[in-house]
Design an enzyme around this catalytic site. Structure first.
Site, short mmCIF file in Angstrom:
data_model
loop_
_atom_site.label_atom_id
_atom_site.label_comp_id
_atom_site.label_asym_id
_atom_site.label_seq_id
_atom_site.Cartn_x
_atom_site.Cartn_y
_atom_site.Cartn_z
N HIS A 31 -5.26 -3.97 1.42
CA HIS A 31 -4.44 -5.17 1.54
C HIS A 31 -3.25 -4.88 2.44
CE1 HIS A 31 -6.82 -6.65 -1.75
NE2 HIS A 31 -6.41 -5.69 -2.53
N GLU B 270 -0.51 -3.78 -5.89
CA GLU B 270 -1.09 -4.05 -7.20
C GLU B 270 -1.15 -2.78 -8.04
OE1 GLU B 270 -5.46 -4.95 -6.90
OE2 GLU B 270 -5.12 -4.52 -4.79
N HIS C 270 -8.94 1.22 -1.56
CA HIS C 270 -9.29 1.31 -2.97
C HIS C 270 -10.55 0.53 -3.30
CE1 HIS C 270 -6.83 -2.36 -2.56
NE2 HIS C 270 -7.63 -2.85 -3.47
N ARG D 32 -11.99 -6.23 3.79
CA ARG D 32 -13.12 -5.44 3.27
C ARG D 32 -13.49 -4.41 4.32
NH1 ARG D 32 -16.61 -9.36 2.74
NH2 ARG D 32 -15.71 -10.08 0.79
#
Length: 333
Positions: free
Chosen positions: A108, A125, A183, A203
């Site tokens: 991200h 996150e 991740h 992605r």
């Protein structure tokens, strides 16, 4: 909506997401009703994401959505500093994720890159592993020092997995994923995820999987290269020692603070100086929250939002109970 009535701890209707990699743990472990979805991969517990804004499920505000609440109650609901910074956009997305298969490997972008490319916030996150099948793994960061050029070559040669760091995990493990860290959640994991409100995902690898039509999923190789942090860390796991009958801080960053609470006796909470909403995710057991004007029972798998104006309350467990406690410690950093 009667803004003269006092605010109270709010439950929201979970927003369930059908995912090809989802399973049945949201129901079998957390007690959520997932029918008619065949593969419930995610339960969005509290969301301000456009198109998926959470709706209140309890009390006189039932039926109103989170954005409407912020418009009416502003700092009373989210905290004055939080409202000053984010306005009517709720700053966090709170989820449970059931990975019945490996998720794609992603990255991200940070706030700066997201703003520039998508006019959105970045996505930092964290994951708390609620349950893990035997030998379940996840991917976090790089296993060795890698240059941008080496990474691009590995993507082209389909060898990117060779440079990524894989961790075998068990229940209670915590992983912090700052924007830029590569991740992926592996199969067999049930995870609580706390993240910035953002749906921007690049992605980078999907295990060469094909859909029913024989097509691979879209990869965002070029976009991802500028977003990736290629730094190798010595330890990607967040180490902590959870105290009993107390809040143990496990992650604190500019976007959120998350504590683990293991408790079997009543706990008094005083947040007079916090100036933030508080979220509780119930991972084990059940409890009652008591405040000046009432009480509310919360069961396993349920999440609540305690408004910033409710600074003092009591949490009374039913037997041994485990919660995640989430808030913004200082939104002005």
């Amino acid at each position: 909506m009667d803004s003269n009535k006092g605010l109270y701890p709010i439950k929201f209707t979970p927003i369930l997401k059908d995912k090809i990699w989802g399973g049945d743990k949201l129901e079998s472990i957390l007690g959520k009703k997932i029918a008619p979805l065949p593969n419930a991969g995610e339960s969005w517990e509290i969301s301000g994401v456009e198109g998926d804004i959470s709706t209140v499920a309890n009390g006189f505000l039932a039926g109103n959505n989170l954005q409407e609440l912020i418009e009416i109650y502003m700092g009373e609901l989210v905290g004055d500093k939080v409202y000053e910074k984010f306005g009517t956009e709720f700053p966090l997305l709170i989820k449970f994720i059931d990975a019945n298969d490996d998720l794609s490997i992603q990255v991200h972008p940070d706030d700066e890159l997201s703003k520039e490319r998508h006019n959105a916030f970045g996505k930092t996150e964290m994951w708390y592993v609620v349950q893990a099948d035997k030998d379940s793994t996840l991917i976090s960061g790089f296993a060795k020092e890698v240059t941008k050029e080496e990474y691009v070559s590995a993507v082209e040669e389909n060898t990117v997995m060779d440079m990524l760091n894989t961790e075998t995990v068990t229940a209670g493990d915590v992983f912090f994923m700052p924007a830029g860290r590569v991740h992926a959640i592996g199969r067999g994991l049930l995870v609580a995820e706390i993240q910035q409100t953002s749906d921007v995902t690049y992605r980078i690898y999907d295990f060469n999987r094909k859909d029913a039509q024989g097509n691979g999923r879209e990869l965002h190789t070029e976009l991802a290269v500028d977003a990736i942090d290629f730094t190798k860390e010595d330890n990607y796991r967040t180490e902590y020692n959870a105290e009993n009958n107390a809040s143990t801080e496990v992650v604190s960053c500019e976007y959120f603070t998350t504590n683990v609470m293991n408790f079997d006796q009543k706990i008094e909470k005083n947040f007079n100086k916090l100036d933030s909403f508080v979220i509780y995710m119930c991972l084990e057991g059940a409890y009652t929250i008591t405040w000046e004007e009432g009480t509310l029972e919360i069961g396993l798998g349920e999440s609540i939002l305690v408004p910033a104006s409710l600074e003092n309350f009591t949490l009374t467990p039913k037997g041994s109970t485990k919660l995640l406690e989430v808030y913004l410690k200082d939104s002005e950093k």
